[in-house]
Design a protein around this motif. Structure first.
Motif, PDB file in Angstrom:
ATOM      1  N   LEU A   1       0.854  -1.175   0.000  1.00  0.00           N
ATOM      2  CA  LEU A   1       0.000   0.000   0.000  1.00  0.00           C
ATOM      3  C   LEU A   1       0.896   1.233   0.000  1.00  0.00           C
ATOM      4  O   LEU A   1       2.080   1.148   0.353  1.00  0.00           O
ATOM      5  N   PRO A   2       0.378   2.394  -0.383  1.00  0.00           N
ATOM      6  CA  PRO A   2       1.214   3.594  -0.441  1.00  0.00           C
ATOM      7  C   PRO A   2       1.926   3.921   0.872  1.00  0.00           C
ATOM      8  O   PRO A   2       3.026   4.464   0.866  1.00  0.00           O
ATOM      9  N   ASN A   3       1.335   3.565   2.015  1.00  0.00           N
ATOM     10  CA  ASN A   3       1.965   3.862   3.305  1.00  0.00           C
ATOM     11  C   ASN A   3       2.955   2.785   3.739  1.00  0.00           C
ATOM     12  O   ASN A   3       3.507   2.846   4.831  1.00  0.00           O
ATOM     13  N   GLY A   4       3.176   1.752   2.895  1.00  0.00           N
ATOM     14  CA  GLY A   4       4.111   0.683   3.209  1.00  0.00           C
ATOM     15  C   GLY A   4       3.471  -0.547   3.818  1.00  0.00           C
ATOM     16  O   GLY A   4       4.127  -1.571   3.977  1.00  0.00           O
ATOM     17  N   ASP A   5       2.183  -0.481   4.197  1.00  0.00           N
ATOM     18  CA  ASP A   5       1.495  -1.657   4.719  1.00  0.00           C
ATOM     19  C   ASP A   5       1.342  -2.687   3.604  1.00  0.00           C
ATOM     20  O   ASP A   5       1.431  -2.358   2.423  1.00  0.00           O
ATOM     21  N   LYS A   6       1.105  -3.941   3.995  1.00  0.00           N
ATOM     22  CA  LYS A   6       1.063  -5.038   3.033  1.00  0.00           C
ATOM     23  C   LYS A   6      -0.318  -5.670   2.944  1.00  0.00           C
ATOM     24  O   LYS A   6      -1.039  -5.746   3.926  1.00  0.00           O
ATOM     25  N   VAL A   7      -0.628  -6.157   1.755  1.00  0.00           N
ATOM     26  CA  VAL A   7      -1.798  -6.990   1.502  1.00  0.00           C
ATOM     27  C   VAL A   7      -1.272  -8.208   0.745  1.00  0.00           C
ATOM     28  O   VAL A   7      -0.522  -8.064  -0.219  1.00  0.00           O
ATOM     29  N   GLU A   8      -1.642  -9.421   1.199  1.00  0.00           N
ATOM     30  CA  GLU A   8      -1.124 -10.632   0.583  1.00  0.00           C
ATOM     31  C   GLU A   8      -2.263 -11.567   0.195  1.00  0.00           C
ATOM     32  O   GLU A   8      -3.297 -11.611   0.861  1.00  0.00           O
ATOM     33  N   VAL A   9      -2.046 -12.306  -0.893  1.00  0.00           N
ATOM     34  CA  VAL A   9      -3.019 -13.284  -1.390  1.00  0.00           C
ATOM     35  C   VAL A   9      -2.338 -14.642  -1.431  1.00  0.00           C
ATOM     36  O   VAL A   9      -1.225 -14.774  -1.952  1.00  0.00           O
ATOM     37  N   PHE A  10      -3.011 -15.658  -0.867  1.00  0.00           N
ATOM     38  CA  PHE A  10      -2.493 -17.020  -0.821  1.00  0.00           C
ATOM     39  C   PHE A  10      -3.435 -17.927  -1.590  1.00  0.00           C
ATOM     40  O   PHE A  10      -4.628 -17.954  -1.313  1.00  0.00           O
ATOM     41  N   GLY A  11      -2.890 -18.659  -2.565  1.00  0.00           N
ATOM     42  CA  GLY A  11      -3.703 -19.567  -3.364  1.00  0.00           C
ATOM     43  C   GLY A  11      -3.757 -20.958  -2.769  1.00  0.00           C
ATOM     44  O   GLY A  11      -3.136 -21.253  -1.752  1.00  0.00           O
ATOM     45  N   PRO A  12      -4.509 -21.853  -3.428  1.00  0.00           N
ATOM     46  CA  PRO A  12      -4.754 -23.196  -2.898  1.00  0.00           C
ATOM     47  C   PRO A  12      -3.504 -24.038  -2.672  1.00  0.00           C
ATOM     48  O   PRO A  12      -3.479 -24.854  -1.751  1.00  0.00           O
ATOM     49  N   SER A  13      -2.449 -23.861  -3.474  1.00  0.00           N
ATOM     50  CA  SER A  13      -1.264 -24.710  -3.297  1.00  0.00           C
ATOM     51  C   SER A  13      -0.286 -24.151  -2.264  1.00  0.00           C
ATOM     52  O   SER A  13       0.709 -24.790  -1.956  1.00  0.00           O
ATOM     53  N   ASP A  14      -0.567 -22.989  -1.713  1.00  0.00           N
ATOM     54  CA  ASP A  14       0.281 -22.415  -0.672  1.00  0.00           C
ATOM     55  C   ASP A  14       0.137 -23.259   0.591  1.00  0.00           C
ATOM     56  O   ASP A  14      -0.959 -23.435   1.106  1.00  0.00           O
ATOM     57  N   THR A  15       1.249 -23.828   1.058  1.00  0.00           N
ATOM     58  CA  THR A  15       1.187 -24.699   2.236  1.00  0.00           C
ATOM     59  C   THR A  15       1.645 -24.003   3.512  1.00  0.00           C
ATOM     60  O   THR A  15       1.551 -24.571   4.587  1.00  0.00           O
ATOM     61  N   GLU A  16       2.119 -22.773   3.415  1.00  0.00           N
ATOM     62  CA  GLU A  16       2.608 -22.062   4.590  1.00  0.00           C
ATOM     63  C   GLU A  16       1.496 -21.373   5.366  1.00  0.00           C
ATOM     64  O   GLU A  16       1.709 -20.931   6.493  1.00  0.00           O
ATOM     65  N   HIS A  17       0.320 -21.260   4.786  1.00  0.00           N
ATOM     66  CA  HIS A  17      -0.751 -20.497   5.427  1.00  0.00           C
ATOM     67  C   HIS A  17      -2.054 -21.294   5.521  1.00  0.00           C
ATOM     68  O   HIS A  17      -3.132 -20.728   5.452  1.00  0.00           O
TER      69      HIS A  17
END
Length: 123
Positions: free
Chosen positions: A41-57
């Motif tokens: 985001l412009p202020n440095g904050d993060k937005v993340e997207v995790f798909g079906p094969s992501d095993t870490e989340h």
């Protein structure tokens, strides 16, 4: 503690969500790998997207996950634990040069996260 923000979502509609974040919301893609995309985001904050094969989340099992940005994750973690109201998910983690984080399940059953500057984690 001063709280700011982070958000993440696990979704089977990974490609569509990445496209929405880029084209619909105009977010800048900062990092992408298979079934993971991180946006700034412009202020440095993060937005993340995790798909079906992501095993870490896999613990992100219901709805978007909100992260609370704090100055000291270890201190904020201790404060949460002292309330007896949360279930910690995994250990306190830190990525050198990146961030430290702690996932937890709140009384509403949803997963949340504390996130802040990296810290030294002992053996």
């Amino acid at each position: 503690m001063e709280v700011k923000g982070w958000a993440g979502t696990r979704t089977s509609a990974y490609a569509a969500m990445v496209r929405l974040y880029q084209e619909g919301l105009g977010l800048r893609l900062a990092h992408e790998e298979p079934d993971f995309a991180g946006f700034l985001l412009p202020n440095g904050d993060k937005v993340e997207v995790f798909g079906p094969s992501d095993t870490e989340h896999v613990h992100f099992d219901s709805g978007p996950v909100v992260g609370f940005l704090v100055d000291d994750v270890a201190e904020a973690r201790a404060q949460l634990v002292a309330t007896g109201m949360v279930e910690l998910i995994g250990p306190l983690q830190s990525w050198p040069g990146g961030t430290a984080w702690q996932h937890f399940r709140a009384p509403d059953g949803n997963v949340y996260e504390l996130v802040g500057p990296p810290i030294e984690i002992g053996p």
